[in-house]
Design an enzyme around this catalytic site. Sequence first.
Site, short mmCIF file in Angstrom:
data_model
loop_
_atom_site.label_atom_id
_atom_site.label_comp_id
_atom_site.label_asym_id
_atom_site.label_seq_id
_atom_site.Cartn_x
_atom_site.Cartn_y
_atom_site.Cartn_z
N CYS A 173 22.91 9.71 -18.36
CA CYS A 173 24.33 9.96 -18.59
C CYS A 173 25.15 8.76 -18.12
CB CYS A 173 24.76 11.27 -17.94
SG CYS A 173 26.29 11.89 -18.66
N HIS A 204 21.44 14.83 -20.23
CA HIS A 204 20.70 14.96 -18.97
C HIS A 204 19.32 15.55 -19.24
CE1 HIS A 204 23.97 14.08 -16.10
NE2 HIS A 204 24.76 14.56 -17.05
N GLU A 257 16.93 15.71 -17.36
CA GLU A 257 16.35 16.31 -16.15
C GLU A 257 16.50 17.83 -16.10
OE1 GLU A 257 19.01 14.29 -16.23
OE2 GLU A 257 20.51 14.78 -14.72
#
Length: 545
Positions: free
Chosen positions: A388, A519, A521
Amino acid sequence: MKNKGTKYIFVVGGVMSSVGKGIAAASIGKILQSRGYVVANMKADMYVNIDAGTIRPAEHGEVFVGEDGIEADQDLGNYERFTDQVSTREDYITTGQIYAEVIRRERNLEYGGEDVEVYPDIPKEIIRRIEACQEKNKSDITIIEYGGTVGEYQLLPFLEAARMMKSKNPENVLFVLISYLPTPSLLGEQKSKPTQRAINDLHSVGLNPDFVICRADRPASPDIKQTISNVCSLPIERIISAPDVYSIYDVPVNFEKENFGTTVLETLGLPPKSKDMADWRTLADKIKNIKKEVNIAIVGKYFNFKSCKDTYISVIESINHSAWGEGLKPKITWIDSEKYETDEGALSELDQFDGVIVPGGFGKRGTEGMILAANYAREKKIPYFGLCLGMQILTISYARNILGLKGANSTEMDPESPDPVINTMADQVAKIQNKNYGATMRLGAYPANLKKGSVAEGAYKIDKISERHRHRYEVNPKYVKKLEEAGLVFSGESPDGVLMEIAELPKTTHPFYLGTQFHPEFKSRPLAPHPLFTAFIQACEEKGK
Ligand code: GLN
Protein backbone atom coordinates in the site's frame (compact mmCIF):
# COMPACT_ATOMS: atom_id res chain seq x y z
CA MET A 1 -32.67 -16.14 21.57
CA LYS A 2 -33.70 -16.10 17.95
CA ASN A 3 -32.28 -19.40 16.75
CA LYS A 4 -32.98 -21.63 19.67
CA GLY A 5 -30.59 -24.45 19.02
CA THR A 6 -27.50 -22.38 18.40
CA LYS A 7 -24.79 -22.02 21.01
CA TYR A 8 -22.83 -19.03 22.27
CA ILE A 9 -19.44 -18.96 23.98
CA PHE A 10 -18.39 -15.71 25.63
CA VAL A 11 -14.66 -15.24 26.05
CA VAL A 12 -13.74 -12.73 28.74
CA GLY A 13 -10.38 -11.74 30.20
CA GLY A 14 -9.37 -11.60 33.84
CA VAL A 15 -6.32 -10.32 35.74
CA MET A 16 -4.69 -8.43 32.86
CA SER A 17 -4.79 -7.77 29.15
CA SER A 18 -2.39 -8.96 26.44
CA VAL A 19 -2.31 -12.57 27.52
CA GLY A 20 -3.60 -13.91 24.21
CA LYS A 21 -7.36 -13.68 24.57
CA GLY A 22 -7.77 -13.23 20.82
CA ILE A 23 -5.63 -16.25 20.03
CA ALA A 24 -7.56 -18.26 22.63
CA ALA A 25 -10.90 -17.23 21.08
CA ALA A 26 -9.58 -18.04 17.59
CA SER A 27 -8.29 -21.39 18.85
CA ILE A 28 -11.66 -22.27 20.38
CA GLY A 29 -13.15 -21.54 16.94
CA LYS A 30 -10.51 -23.69 15.31
CA ILE A 31 -10.95 -26.76 17.50
CA LEU A 32 -14.75 -26.69 17.28
CA GLN A 33 -14.61 -26.14 13.53
CA SER A 34 -12.19 -29.06 13.18
CA ARG A 35 -14.89 -31.20 14.77
CA GLY A 36 -17.31 -30.37 12.01
CA TYR A 37 -19.26 -27.49 13.56
CA VAL A 38 -19.95 -24.22 11.80
CA VAL A 39 -18.41 -21.55 14.00
CA ALA A 40 -18.38 -17.76 13.96
CA ASN A 41 -15.90 -15.59 15.83
CA MET A 42 -16.97 -12.11 16.84
CA LYS A 43 -15.16 -9.30 18.67
CA ALA A 44 -16.79 -6.72 20.92
CA ASP A 45 -14.57 -3.77 21.77
CA MET A 46 -15.36 -1.45 24.63
CA TYR A 47 -14.26 1.82 23.12
CA VAL A 48 -16.63 4.53 21.91
CA ASN A 49 -14.94 4.70 18.51
CA ILE A 50 -17.26 3.37 15.81
CA ASP A 51 -14.44 1.24 14.45
CA ALA A 52 -10.67 0.84 14.71
CA GLY A 53 -10.03 2.92 11.59
CA THR A 54 -9.36 6.17 13.40
CA ILE A 55 -7.16 4.77 16.16
CA ARG A 56 -3.39 5.23 15.98
CA PRO A 57 -1.77 1.89 15.02
CA ALA A 58 1.05 2.19 17.58
CA GLU A 59 -1.68 2.71 20.20
CA HIS A 60 -4.16 0.04 19.27
CA GLY A 61 -2.35 -2.26 16.88
CA GLU A 62 -3.12 -3.05 13.28
CA VAL A 63 -6.43 -2.13 11.72
CA PHE A 64 -7.67 -5.32 10.11
CA VAL A 65 -9.79 -4.86 7.00
CA GLY A 66 -12.62 -7.26 6.15
CA GLU A 67 -13.86 -8.19 2.66
CA ASP A 68 -16.69 -5.67 2.99
CA GLY A 69 -14.33 -2.91 4.09
CA ILE A 70 -14.87 -3.04 7.84
CA GLU A 71 -11.90 -1.51 9.67
CA ALA A 72 -11.70 -3.75 12.65
CA ASP A 73 -9.66 -4.83 15.60
CA GLN A 74 -6.65 -6.98 14.79
CA ASP A 75 -8.28 -9.98 16.48
CA LEU A 76 -10.48 -10.44 13.42
CA GLY A 77 -7.23 -11.22 11.62
CA ASN A 78 -6.45 -13.91 14.19
CA TYR A 79 -9.90 -15.40 13.67
CA GLU A 80 -9.47 -15.42 9.88
CA ARG A 81 -6.03 -16.98 10.09
CA PHE A 82 -7.26 -19.73 12.41
CA THR A 83 -10.66 -20.56 10.96
CA ASP A 84 -10.21 -19.28 7.39
CA GLN A 85 -13.61 -17.58 7.58
CA VAL A 86 -14.02 -14.19 6.00
CA SER A 87 -14.84 -11.35 8.41
CA THR A 88 -17.47 -8.73 7.74
CA ARG A 89 -19.02 -5.91 9.77
CA GLU A 90 -21.43 -8.29 11.52
CA ASP A 91 -18.43 -9.82 13.28
CA TYR A 92 -17.29 -6.66 15.02
CA ILE A 93 -19.06 -4.37 17.48
CA THR A 94 -18.01 -1.45 19.65
CA THR A 95 -19.70 0.57 22.38
CA GLY A 96 -19.82 3.39 19.82
CA GLN A 97 -21.78 1.31 17.31
CA ILE A 98 -24.22 0.14 19.97
CA TYR A 99 -24.97 3.67 21.22
CA ALA A 100 -25.11 5.11 17.69
CA GLU A 101 -27.78 2.58 16.70
CA VAL A 102 -29.84 3.04 19.88
CA ILE A 103 -29.71 6.84 19.44
CA ARG A 104 -30.59 6.55 15.75
CA ARG A 105 -33.66 4.51 16.63
CA GLU A 106 -34.65 6.89 19.40
CA ARG A 107 -34.55 9.82 16.94
CA ASN A 108 -36.77 7.79 14.59
CA LEU A 109 -39.34 7.28 17.35
CA GLU A 110 -38.73 3.56 17.18
CA TYR A 111 -39.05 3.22 20.95
CA GLY A 112 -42.67 4.39 20.71
CA GLY A 113 -42.40 7.21 23.25
CA GLU A 114 -40.75 5.10 25.97
CA ASP A 115 -37.72 6.16 28.02
CA VAL A 116 -34.59 4.85 26.39
CA GLU A 117 -32.31 3.59 29.15
CA VAL A 118 -28.76 2.33 29.42
CA TYR A 119 -30.37 -0.69 31.03
CA PRO A 120 -31.95 -2.62 29.33
CA ASP A 121 -31.74 -0.92 25.94
CA ILE A 122 -27.97 -1.04 25.57
CA PRO A 123 -27.61 -4.75 26.50
CA LYS A 124 -30.60 -5.53 24.26
CA GLU A 125 -28.89 -3.91 21.28
CA ILE A 126 -25.73 -5.87 22.10
CA ILE A 127 -27.79 -9.08 22.06
CA ARG A 128 -29.36 -8.09 18.74
CA ARG A 129 -25.90 -7.65 17.23
CA ILE A 130 -24.66 -10.98 18.59
CA GLU A 131 -27.68 -12.70 17.07
CA ALA A 132 -27.13 -10.88 13.78
CA CYS A 133 -23.60 -12.26 13.69
CA GLN A 134 -24.93 -15.77 14.25
CA GLU A 135 -27.50 -15.32 11.49
CA LYS A 136 -25.01 -14.02 8.97
CA ASN A 137 -22.60 -16.85 9.64
CA LYS A 138 -25.32 -19.49 10.06
CA SER A 139 -23.12 -20.72 12.87
CA ASP A 140 -23.84 -23.63 15.20
CA ILE A 141 -21.52 -22.05 17.74
CA THR A 142 -20.81 -18.30 17.98
CA ILE A 143 -17.75 -17.24 19.95
CA ILE A 144 -17.88 -13.69 21.25
CA GLU A 145 -14.64 -12.21 22.55
CA TYR A 146 -15.03 -9.22 24.85
CA GLY A 147 -12.18 -6.71 24.80
CA GLY A 148 -10.76 -5.53 28.14
CA THR A 149 -10.83 -7.40 31.44
CA VAL A 150 -13.57 -8.14 33.95
CA GLY A 151 -13.87 -5.46 36.59
CA GLU A 152 -13.72 -2.68 34.01
CA TYR A 153 -16.62 -0.27 34.16
CA GLN A 154 -17.16 -0.15 30.40
CA LEU A 155 -17.57 -3.92 30.17
CA LEU A 156 -20.70 -3.94 32.35
CA PRO A 157 -23.39 -3.56 29.65
CA PHE A 158 -21.69 -6.30 27.63
CA LEU A 159 -21.54 -8.67 30.61
CA GLU A 160 -25.15 -7.86 31.33
CA ALA A 161 -26.09 -8.77 27.74
CA ALA A 162 -24.31 -12.10 28.17
CA ARG A 163 -26.01 -12.69 31.50
CA MET A 164 -29.43 -12.00 29.96
CA MET A 165 -28.71 -14.50 27.19
CA LYS A 166 -27.53 -17.09 29.70
CA SER A 167 -30.51 -16.69 32.00
CA LYS A 168 -32.91 -17.22 29.08
CA ASN A 169 -31.09 -20.26 27.76
CA PRO A 170 -28.59 -21.57 30.30
CA GLU A 171 -27.74 -24.70 28.32
CA ASN A 172 -26.82 -22.73 25.20
CA VAL A 173 -24.45 -20.16 26.66
CA LEU A 174 -20.96 -20.68 28.07
CA PHE A 175 -18.45 -18.36 29.70
CA VAL A 176 -14.76 -18.86 29.26
CA LEU A 177 -12.51 -16.79 31.50
CA ILE A 178 -8.99 -16.29 30.19
CA SER A 179 -6.90 -15.65 33.23
CA TYR A 180 -3.22 -15.31 34.09
CA LEU A 181 -1.20 -17.13 36.75
CA PRO A 182 1.90 -15.20 37.72
CA THR A 183 4.97 -16.84 39.24
CA PRO A 184 6.80 -14.07 41.13
CA SER A 185 10.51 -14.72 40.70
CA LEU A 186 11.23 -14.27 44.41
CA LEU A 187 8.77 -17.01 45.31
CA GLY A 188 9.21 -19.32 42.34
CA GLU A 189 5.66 -20.46 43.00
CA GLN A 190 2.59 -20.07 40.79
CA LYS A 191 -0.14 -17.92 42.31
CA SER A 192 -3.88 -18.16 41.75
CA LYS A 193 -5.11 -15.24 43.86
CA PRO A 194 -5.46 -12.74 40.96
CA THR A 195 -7.53 -15.35 39.11
CA GLN A 196 -9.69 -15.85 42.17
CA ARG A 197 -10.26 -12.08 42.26
CA ALA A 198 -11.24 -12.09 38.59
CA ILE A 199 -13.73 -14.90 39.27
CA ASN A 200 -15.14 -12.83 42.14
CA ASP A 201 -15.54 -9.91 39.73
CA LEU A 202 -17.60 -12.15 37.47
CA HIS A 203 -19.63 -13.39 40.46
CA SER A 204 -20.42 -9.80 41.38
CA VAL A 205 -22.28 -9.35 38.10
CA GLY A 206 -24.14 -12.62 38.43
CA LEU A 207 -21.88 -14.78 36.28
CA ASN A 208 -19.76 -17.84 36.92
CA PRO A 209 -17.23 -19.05 34.37
CA ASP A 210 -17.92 -22.45 32.80
CA PHE A 211 -14.25 -22.79 31.90
CA VAL A 212 -11.11 -21.08 33.11
CA ILE A 213 -8.14 -20.97 30.76
CA CYS A 214 -4.98 -20.48 32.79
CA ARG A 215 -2.45 -18.53 30.75
CA ALA A 216 0.99 -18.61 32.31
CA ASP A 217 4.64 -19.00 31.47
CA ARG A 218 4.29 -22.64 32.60
CA PRO A 219 1.57 -25.29 32.90
CA ALA A 220 -0.96 -24.85 35.68
CA SER A 221 -0.12 -27.25 38.51
CA PRO A 222 -2.77 -29.78 39.67
CA ASP A 223 -3.02 -27.93 42.99
CA ILE A 224 -3.72 -24.63 41.29
CA LYS A 225 -6.30 -26.24 39.02
CA GLN A 226 -7.97 -27.69 42.12
CA THR A 227 -8.04 -24.31 43.89
CA ILE A 228 -9.55 -22.55 40.89
CA SER A 229 -12.09 -25.31 40.34
CA ASN A 230 -13.16 -24.94 43.99
CA VAL A 231 -13.58 -21.17 43.69
CA CYS A 232 -15.98 -21.50 40.79
CA SER A 233 -17.47 -24.91 41.69
CA LEU A 234 -16.36 -26.48 38.44
CA PRO A 235 -15.10 -29.97 37.69
CA ILE A 236 -11.33 -29.89 37.38
CA GLU A 237 -11.39 -30.79 33.67
CA ARG A 238 -12.93 -27.36 33.01
CA ILE A 239 -9.75 -25.67 34.22
CA ILE A 240 -7.50 -25.58 31.15
CA SER A 241 -3.77 -25.15 31.35
CA ALA A 242 -2.43 -22.78 28.66
CA PRO A 243 1.31 -22.29 29.09
CA ASP A 244 3.43 -20.21 26.71
CA VAL A 245 4.02 -22.15 23.51
CA TYR A 246 6.52 -22.06 20.67
CA SER A 247 4.11 -20.39 18.25
CA ILE A 248 0.51 -19.20 18.38
CA TYR A 249 -0.38 -22.07 16.04
CA ASP A 250 0.36 -24.48 18.92
CA VAL A 251 -2.49 -23.08 20.99
CA PRO A 252 -5.31 -25.16 19.43
CA VAL A 253 -3.07 -28.23 19.56
CA ASN A 254 -2.44 -27.59 23.25
CA PHE A 255 -6.16 -27.07 23.90
CA GLU A 256 -6.86 -30.47 22.40
CA LYS A 257 -4.20 -32.03 24.65
CA GLU A 258 -6.27 -30.70 27.55
CA ASN A 259 -9.34 -32.32 25.96
CA PHE A 260 -10.92 -28.88 25.76
CA GLY A 261 -12.93 -29.50 22.57
CA THR A 262 -14.61 -32.65 23.92
CA THR A 263 -15.43 -31.02 27.27
CA VAL A 264 -16.89 -27.90 25.58
CA LEU A 265 -19.14 -30.03 23.36
CA GLU A 266 -20.26 -32.12 26.34
CA THR A 267 -21.04 -28.98 28.33
CA LEU A 268 -23.04 -27.56 25.44
CA GLY A 269 -24.88 -30.86 25.00
CA LEU A 270 -23.60 -31.22 21.45
CA PRO A 271 -22.71 -34.66 20.05
CA PRO A 272 -18.99 -35.38 19.96
CA LYS A 273 -17.52 -35.51 16.47
CA SER A 274 -14.06 -36.70 15.56
CA LYS A 275 -11.44 -34.02 15.07
CA ASP A 276 -9.51 -33.28 11.95
CA MET A 277 -6.51 -31.09 12.70
CA ALA A 278 -3.80 -33.20 11.08
CA ASP A 279 -2.54 -30.53 8.64
CA TRP A 280 -2.54 -27.89 11.34
CA ARG A 281 -0.66 -30.12 13.78
CA THR A 282 1.90 -30.98 11.09
CA LEU A 283 2.51 -27.27 10.45
CA ALA A 284 2.78 -26.44 14.18
CA ASP A 285 5.40 -29.19 14.53
CA LYS A 286 7.25 -28.31 11.33
CA ILE A 287 7.75 -24.70 12.48
CA LYS A 288 9.75 -25.86 15.51
CA ASN A 289 12.32 -27.72 13.45
CA ILE A 290 13.13 -25.08 10.82
CA LYS A 291 16.70 -23.88 11.22
CA LYS A 292 17.63 -21.92 8.10
CA GLU A 293 16.96 -18.21 8.54
CA VAL A 294 15.71 -15.58 6.14
CA ASN A 295 16.50 -12.01 7.20
CA ILE A 296 13.84 -9.43 6.54
CA ALA A 297 13.92 -5.72 7.38
CA ILE A 298 10.63 -3.91 7.88
CA VAL A 299 11.18 -0.23 7.24
CA GLY A 300 8.17 1.44 8.82
CA LYS A 301 7.05 4.23 11.10
CA TYR A 302 4.73 2.85 13.78
CA PHE A 303 6.91 1.72 16.62
CA ASN A 304 5.99 1.52 20.23
CA PHE A 305 8.48 1.09 23.02
CA LYS A 306 9.16 -2.61 22.71
CA SER A 307 7.85 -4.39 19.70
CA CYS A 308 5.87 -3.79 16.57
CA LYS A 309 4.14 -7.11 16.73
CA ASP A 310 0.66 -5.67 17.15
CA THR A 311 1.06 -2.84 14.67
CA TYR A 312 2.12 -5.07 11.81
CA ILE A 313 0.68 -8.39 12.93
CA SER A 314 -0.79 -9.47 9.57
CA VAL A 315 2.45 -8.54 7.78
CA ILE A 316 4.49 -10.55 10.28
CA GLU A 317 2.18 -13.54 10.03
CA SER A 318 2.22 -13.41 6.22
CA ILE A 319 6.02 -13.45 6.29
CA ASN A 320 5.86 -16.39 8.70
CA HIS A 321 3.42 -18.37 6.56
CA SER A 322 5.41 -17.96 3.36
CA ALA A 323 8.79 -18.51 5.02
CA TRP A 324 7.60 -21.67 6.74
CA GLY A 325 6.12 -22.83 3.44
CA GLU A 326 9.60 -22.48 1.93
CA GLY A 327 11.25 -24.22 4.90
CA LEU A 328 12.74 -20.99 6.28
CA LYS A 329 12.70 -19.34 9.67
CA PRO A 330 12.05 -15.61 9.38
CA LYS A 331 14.13 -13.17 11.35
CA ILE A 332 12.53 -9.75 11.27
CA THR A 333 14.36 -6.52 12.09
CA TRP A 334 12.43 -3.29 12.66
CA ILE A 335 13.86 -0.15 11.18
CA ASP A 336 12.43 3.27 11.84
CA SER A 337 12.59 4.96 8.44
CA GLU A 338 13.04 8.41 9.98
CA LYS A 339 16.64 7.66 10.81
CA TYR A 340 17.64 7.59 7.11
CA GLU A 341 16.42 11.17 6.78
CA THR A 342 19.24 12.44 8.96
CA ASP A 343 21.76 9.73 8.14
CA GLU A 344 21.74 8.50 4.56
CA GLY A 345 24.91 6.52 5.23
CA ALA A 346 22.86 4.25 7.48
CA LEU A 347 21.13 2.87 4.38
CA SER A 348 24.06 0.52 3.85
CA GLU A 349 22.77 -1.55 6.78
CA LEU A 350 20.13 -2.81 4.33
CA ASP A 351 22.86 -4.84 2.55
CA GLN A 352 22.81 -7.41 5.33
CA PHE A 353 19.14 -8.24 4.79
CA ASP A 354 17.71 -10.73 2.32
CA GLY A 355 14.75 -8.46 1.67
CA VAL A 356 13.04 -5.21 2.65
CA ILE A 357 9.36 -4.58 3.27
CA VAL A 358 7.82 -1.12 3.42
CA PRO A 359 4.37 -1.62 4.96
CA GLY A 360 1.27 0.60 5.06
CA GLY A 361 1.16 3.96 6.74
CA PHE A 362 -0.36 7.43 6.83
CA GLY A 363 1.00 10.95 6.90
CA LYS A 364 4.30 12.52 5.95
CA ARG A 365 6.49 11.53 8.89
CA GLY A 366 9.12 8.98 7.90
CA THR A 367 8.21 8.82 4.21
CA GLU A 368 11.40 10.53 2.97
CA GLY A 369 13.40 7.79 4.72
CA MET A 370 11.24 5.13 3.09
CA ILE A 371 11.77 6.71 -0.34
CA LEU A 372 15.54 6.54 0.23
CA ALA A 373 15.27 2.90 1.33
CA ALA A 374 13.21 2.00 -1.77
CA ASN A 375 15.81 3.59 -4.02
CA TYR A 376 18.65 1.86 -2.18
CA ALA A 377 16.94 -1.55 -2.51
CA ARG A 378 16.43 -0.92 -6.25
CA GLU A 379 20.03 0.08 -6.87
CA LYS A 380 21.51 -2.72 -4.74
CA LYS A 381 19.06 -5.31 -6.08
CA ILE A 382 17.76 -6.16 -2.63
CA PRO A 383 14.27 -7.74 -2.87
CA TYR A 384 11.71 -5.06 -2.04
CA PHE A 385 8.05 -5.56 -1.26
CA GLY A 386 5.85 -2.49 -0.78
CA LEU A 387 2.44 -2.81 0.82
CA CYS A 388 0.00 0.00 0.00
CA LEU A 389 2.04 3.02 1.18
CA GLY A 390 5.08 0.90 0.22
CA MET A 391 3.85 0.80 -3.39
CA GLN A 392 3.32 4.55 -3.43
CA ILE A 393 6.83 5.01 -2.01
CA LEU A 394 8.24 2.75 -4.73
CA THR A 395 6.50 4.83 -7.39
CA ILE A 396 7.65 8.17 -5.94
CA SER A 397 11.20 6.89 -5.64
CA TYR A 398 11.15 5.69 -9.26
CA ALA A 399 9.78 9.02 -10.50
CA ARG A 400 12.44 10.98 -8.60
CA ASN A 401 15.42 8.83 -9.46
CA ILE A 402 14.66 7.43 -12.94
CA LEU A 403 12.38 10.08 -14.43
CA GLY A 404 14.38 12.82 -12.70
CA LEU A 405 11.27 14.44 -11.23
CA LYS A 406 13.01 15.61 -8.08
CA GLY A 407 9.88 17.03 -6.45
CA ALA A 408 7.73 13.98 -7.17
CA ASN A 409 5.58 13.06 -4.19
CA SER A 410 2.16 12.07 -2.98
CA THR A 411 -0.24 14.95 -2.34
CA GLU A 412 -0.75 13.35 1.08
CA MET A 413 2.85 14.25 1.93
CA ASP A 414 3.25 17.42 -0.12
CA PRO A 415 0.04 19.03 -1.41
CA GLU A 416 2.17 21.49 -3.43
CA SER A 417 4.29 18.83 -5.18
CA PRO A 418 5.12 19.90 -8.79
CA ASP A 419 4.83 16.22 -9.77
CA PRO A 420 2.06 14.58 -7.75
CA VAL A 421 2.65 11.03 -8.98
CA ILE A 422 0.37 9.86 -6.17
CA ASN A 423 -2.82 11.81 -5.61
CA THR A 424 -6.42 11.33 -4.57
CA MET A 425 -9.30 10.00 -6.54
CA ALA A 426 -11.77 12.78 -7.25
CA ASP A 427 -14.35 11.50 -4.78
CA GLN A 428 -11.84 11.73 -1.94
CA VAL A 429 -11.16 15.45 -2.32
CA ALA A 430 -14.39 16.61 -0.69
CA LYS A 431 -14.02 14.06 2.09
CA ILE A 432 -10.61 15.38 3.04
CA GLN A 433 -11.77 19.00 2.80
CA ASN A 434 -14.69 18.28 5.12
CA LYS A 435 -12.50 16.31 7.53
CA ASN A 436 -14.76 13.35 6.90
CA TYR A 437 -12.16 10.75 7.77
CA GLY A 438 -13.97 7.79 9.35
CA ALA A 439 -14.63 4.83 7.03
CA THR A 440 -14.28 6.98 3.90
CA MET A 441 -11.19 5.45 2.29
CA ARG A 442 -11.25 2.96 -0.55
CA LEU A 443 -11.97 -0.01 1.68
CA GLY A 444 -12.41 -3.75 1.29
CA ALA A 445 -12.18 -6.18 -1.60
CA TYR A 446 -11.81 -4.97 -5.19
CA PRO A 447 -10.95 -6.99 -8.31
CA ALA A 448 -7.86 -6.44 -10.46
CA ASN A 449 -6.51 -7.83 -13.72
CA LEU A 450 -2.91 -8.95 -13.97
CA LYS A 451 -0.59 -8.41 -16.90
CA LYS A 452 0.45 -11.59 -18.74
CA GLY A 453 4.04 -12.59 -18.11
CA SER A 454 4.48 -10.23 -15.15
CA VAL A 455 6.10 -11.13 -11.82
CA ALA A 456 2.69 -10.77 -10.17
CA GLU A 457 0.94 -13.08 -12.62
CA GLY A 458 3.77 -15.59 -12.26
CA ALA A 459 3.24 -15.59 -8.50
CA TYR A 460 -0.56 -15.79 -8.47
CA LYS A 461 -0.72 -18.17 -11.46
CA ILE A 462 -4.04 -16.55 -12.38
CA ASP A 463 -4.81 -13.27 -14.12
CA LYS A 464 -7.84 -12.05 -12.17
CA ILE A 465 -7.53 -11.40 -8.46
CA SER A 466 -9.46 -9.78 -5.64
CA GLU A 467 -7.66 -8.13 -2.73
CA ARG A 468 -8.49 -5.89 0.22
CA HIS A 469 -7.79 -2.18 0.21
CA ARG A 470 -7.44 0.64 2.69
CA HIS A 471 -6.17 3.86 1.16
CA ARG A 472 -7.18 7.30 -0.04
CA TYR A 473 -4.44 7.97 -2.56
CA GLU A 474 -3.62 6.32 -5.92
CA VAL A 475 -1.07 6.40 -8.69
CA ASN A 476 -1.90 9.55 -10.67
CA PRO A 477 -3.13 8.37 -14.13
CA LYS A 478 -1.32 11.33 -15.72
CA TYR A 479 2.06 9.78 -14.88
CA VAL A 480 1.36 6.14 -15.75
CA LYS A 481 2.61 6.34 -19.34
CA LYS A 482 5.80 8.22 -18.41
CA LEU A 483 6.60 5.77 -15.62
CA GLU A 484 5.98 2.80 -17.91
CA GLU A 485 8.19 4.26 -20.62
CA ALA A 486 10.89 4.53 -17.96
CA GLY A 487 10.63 0.81 -17.21
CA LEU A 488 8.15 0.53 -14.35
CA VAL A 489 5.50 -2.10 -15.08
CA PHE A 490 1.97 -1.65 -13.77
CA SER A 491 1.16 -5.32 -13.69
CA GLY A 492 -2.15 -5.06 -11.87
CA GLU A 493 -4.98 -2.71 -12.80
CA SER A 494 -8.60 -2.20 -11.83
CA PRO A 495 -10.90 -3.81 -14.45
CA ASP A 496 -11.61 -0.36 -16.00
CA GLY A 497 -7.86 0.27 -16.27
CA VAL A 498 -8.02 3.50 -14.26
CA LEU A 499 -6.44 2.46 -10.96
CA MET A 500 -2.96 0.98 -10.72
CA GLU A 501 -2.98 -1.97 -8.31
CA ILE A 502 0.56 -3.37 -8.67
CA ALA A 503 3.84 -1.76 -9.73
CA GLU A 504 6.89 -3.91 -10.40
CA LEU A 505 10.20 -4.14 -12.18
CA PRO A 506 10.70 -7.07 -14.55
CA LYS A 507 12.82 -10.01 -13.37
CA THR A 508 15.46 -9.05 -15.94
CA THR A 509 16.06 -5.75 -14.11
CA HIS A 510 15.65 -6.69 -10.47
CA PRO A 511 15.25 -9.96 -8.51
CA PHE A 512 12.05 -8.71 -6.86
CA TYR A 513 10.85 -5.13 -6.80
CA LEU A 514 7.11 -4.99 -6.39
CA GLY A 515 4.47 -2.96 -4.60
CA THR A 516 0.74 -3.47 -4.19
CA GLN A 517 -1.84 -0.75 -3.69
CA PHE A 518 -3.82 -3.34 -1.73
CA HIS A 519 -2.95 -5.24 1.42
CA PRO A 520 -2.12 -8.86 0.54
CA GLU A 521 -1.30 -9.51 4.21
CA PHE A 522 -4.98 -9.74 5.10
CA LYS A 523 -5.48 -12.89 3.05
CA SER A 524 -2.49 -15.03 3.96
CA ARG A 525 -3.26 -18.19 5.93
CA PRO A 526 -0.88 -20.53 7.75
CA LEU A 527 -1.86 -23.39 5.47
CA ALA A 528 -2.30 -21.19 2.39
CA PRO A 529 0.45 -18.54 2.29
CA HIS A 530 -0.12 -15.53 0.05
CA PRO A 531 1.50 -16.02 -3.40
CA LEU A 532 3.13 -12.56 -3.45
CA PHE A 533 4.70 -13.03 -0.02
CA THR A 534 5.93 -16.43 -1.18
CA ALA A 535 7.45 -14.94 -4.36
CA PHE A 536 9.15 -12.27 -2.23
CA ILE A 537 10.51 -14.86 0.24
CA GLN A 538 11.78 -16.99 -2.65
CA ALA A 539 13.68 -13.99 -3.98
CA CYS A 540 15.04 -13.34 -0.47
CA GLU A 541 16.22 -16.93 -0.20
CA GLU A 542 17.95 -16.59 -3.56
CA LYS A 543 19.76 -13.45 -2.37
CA GLY A 544 20.81 -15.15 0.87
CA LYS A 545 22.59 -17.90 -1.07
N1 GLN B 1 -1.56 6.80 3.22
C1 GLN B 1 -1.73 6.09 1.99
C2 GLN B 1 -3.11 6.31 1.42
O1 GLN B 1 -4.01 6.70 2.10
C3 GLN B 1 -1.43 4.60 2.15
C4 GLN B 1 -2.42 3.89 3.03
C5 GLN B 1 -1.95 2.57 3.53
O2 GLN B 1 -0.75 2.28 3.49
N2 GLN B 1 -2.86 1.76 4.02
O3 GLN B 1 -3.33 6.04 0.26
